[in-house]
Design a protein around this motif. Structure first.
Motif, PDB file in Angstrom:
ATOM      1  N   GLU A  92      78.968 -23.630  41.603  1.00  0.00           N
ATOM      2  CA  GLU A  92      78.859 -24.713  40.629  1.00  0.00           C
ATOM      3  C   GLU A  92      79.294 -24.240  39.237  1.00  0.00           C
ATOM      4  O   GLU A  92      79.964 -24.973  38.507  1.00  0.00           O
ATOM      5  N   LYS A  93      78.935 -23.012  38.882  1.00  0.00           N
ATOM      6  CA  LYS A  93      79.363 -22.464  37.592  1.00  0.00           C
ATOM      7  C   LYS A  93      80.868 -22.309  37.548  1.00  0.00           C
ATOM      8  O   LYS A  93      81.500 -22.618  36.533  1.00  0.00           O
ATOM      9  N   ILE A  94      81.456 -21.837  38.646  1.00  0.00           N
ATOM     10  CA  ILE A  94      82.914 -21.699  38.702  1.00  0.00           C
ATOM     11  C   ILE A  94      83.572 -23.058  38.544  1.00  0.00           C
ATOM     12  O   ILE A  94      84.536 -23.228  37.793  1.00  0.00           O
ATOM     13  N   GLU A  95      83.033 -24.056  39.247  1.00  0.00           N
ATOM     14  CA  GLU A  95      83.583 -25.404  39.178  1.00  0.00           C
ATOM     15  C   GLU A  95      83.535 -25.967  37.759  1.00  0.00           C
ATOM     16  O   GLU A  95      84.444 -26.689  37.325  1.00  0.00           O
ATOM     17  N   LEU A 112      74.291 -12.950  52.139  1.00  0.00           N
ATOM     18  CA  LEU A 112      73.276 -13.840  51.570  1.00  0.00           C
ATOM     19  C   LEU A 112      73.068 -15.111  52.389  1.00  0.00           C
ATOM     20  O   LEU A 112      72.152 -15.879  52.115  1.00  0.00           O
ATOM     21  N   LEU A 113      73.896 -15.332  53.384  1.00  0.00           N
ATOM     22  CA  LEU A 113      73.837 -16.583  54.137  1.00  0.00           C
ATOM     23  C   LEU A 113      72.631 -16.697  55.054  1.00  0.00           C
ATOM     24  O   LEU A 113      72.365 -17.771  55.573  1.00  0.00           O
ATOM     25  N   GLY A 114      71.874 -15.640  55.234  1.00  0.00           N
ATOM     26  CA  GLY A 114      70.745 -15.671  56.148  1.00  0.00           C
ATOM     27  C   GLY A 114      69.456 -16.220  55.560  1.00  0.00           C
ATOM     28  O   GLY A 114      68.472 -16.386  56.279  1.00  0.00           O
ATOM     29  N   THR A 115      69.447 -16.509  54.258  1.00  0.00           N
ATOM     30  CA  THR A 115      68.226 -17.021  53.633  1.00  0.00           C
ATOM     31  C   THR A 115      68.542 -18.240  52.775  1.00  0.00           C
ATOM     32  O   THR A 115      69.667 -18.404  52.289  1.00  0.00           O
ATOM     33  N   SER A 116      67.549 -19.071  52.572  1.00  0.00           N
ATOM     34  CA  SER A 116      67.760 -20.248  51.718  1.00  0.00           C
ATOM     35  C   SER A 116      68.009 -19.814  50.273  1.00  0.00           C
ATOM     36  O   SER A 116      68.802 -20.433  49.562  1.00  0.00           O
ATOM     37  N   ARG A 117      67.367 -18.747  49.837  1.00  0.00           N
ATOM     38  CA  ARG A 117      67.595 -18.240  48.478  1.00  0.00           C
ATOM     39  C   ARG A 117      69.032 -17.738  48.329  1.00  0.00           C
ATOM     40  O   ARG A 117      69.673 -17.931  47.300  1.00  0.00           O
ATOM     41  N   GLY A 118      69.549 -17.116  49.377  1.00  0.00           N
ATOM     42  CA  GLY A 118      70.931 -16.653  49.357  1.00  0.00           C
ATOM     43  C   GLY A 118      71.906 -17.808  49.239  1.00  0.00           C
ATOM     44  O   GLY A 118      72.846 -17.776  48.446  1.00  0.00           O
ATOM     45  N   TRP A 119      71.680 -18.863  50.036  1.00  0.00           N
ATOM     46  CA  TRP A 119      72.513 -20.065  49.956  1.00  0.00           C
ATOM     47  C   TRP A 119      72.449 -20.658  48.550  1.00  0.00           C
ATOM     48  O   TRP A 119      73.452 -21.083  48.001  1.00  0.00           O
ATOM     49  N   GLN A 120      71.249 -20.683  47.991  1.00  0.00           N
ATOM     50  CA  GLN A 120      71.077 -21.246  46.646  1.00  0.00           C
ATOM     51  C   GLN A 120      71.859 -20.422  45.622  1.00  0.00           C
ATOM     52  O   GLN A 120      72.505 -20.989  44.740  1.00  0.00           O
ATOM     53  N   SER A 121      71.807 -19.104  45.739  1.00  0.00           N
ATOM     54  CA  SER A 121      72.541 -18.244  44.808  1.00  0.00           C
ATOM     55  C   SER A 121      74.034 -18.498  44.880  1.00  0.00           C
ATOM     56  O   SER A 121      74.712 -18.601  43.855  1.00  0.00           O
ATOM     57  N   ILE A 122      74.552 -18.605  46.091  1.00  0.00           N
ATOM     58  CA  ILE A 122      75.980 -18.867  46.273  1.00  0.00           C
ATOM     59  C   ILE A 122      76.338 -20.230  45.693  1.00  0.00           C
ATOM     60  O   ILE A 122      77.337 -20.369  44.979  1.00  0.00           O
ATOM     61  N   ARG A 123      75.535 -21.221  45.978  1.00  0.00           N
ATOM     62  CA  ARG A 123      75.786 -22.571  45.472  1.00  0.00           C
ATOM     63  C   ARG A 123      75.796 -22.579  43.936  1.00  0.00           C
ATOM     64  O   ARG A 123      76.654 -23.201  43.310  1.00  0.00           O
TER      65      ARG A 123
END
Length: 55
Positions: A47-50, A32-43
């Protein structure tokens, strides 16, 4: 040279990034790191885990 615990953490992070994640609809974070949407999903998942939304 990095401290052993830091090196272990970095290697563990690499392992985790290559595993399918149910919270990412079964996608691997590394894929997912190749797209801004992928970065957003990971972030969003991190944040939910945190905040304790995932156990």
């Amino acid at each position: 040279m990095a401290a052993p615990s830091l090196m272990f953490s970095m290697l563990r992070l690499c392992d985790i990034a290559r595993c399918e994640a149910p919270a990412l609809s079964g996608s691997r974070p590394v894929d997912l790191l190749g797209t801004s949407r992928g970065w957003q999903s990971i972030r969003e998942v991190l944040e939910k885990i945190e905040c304790g939304e995932f156990s």
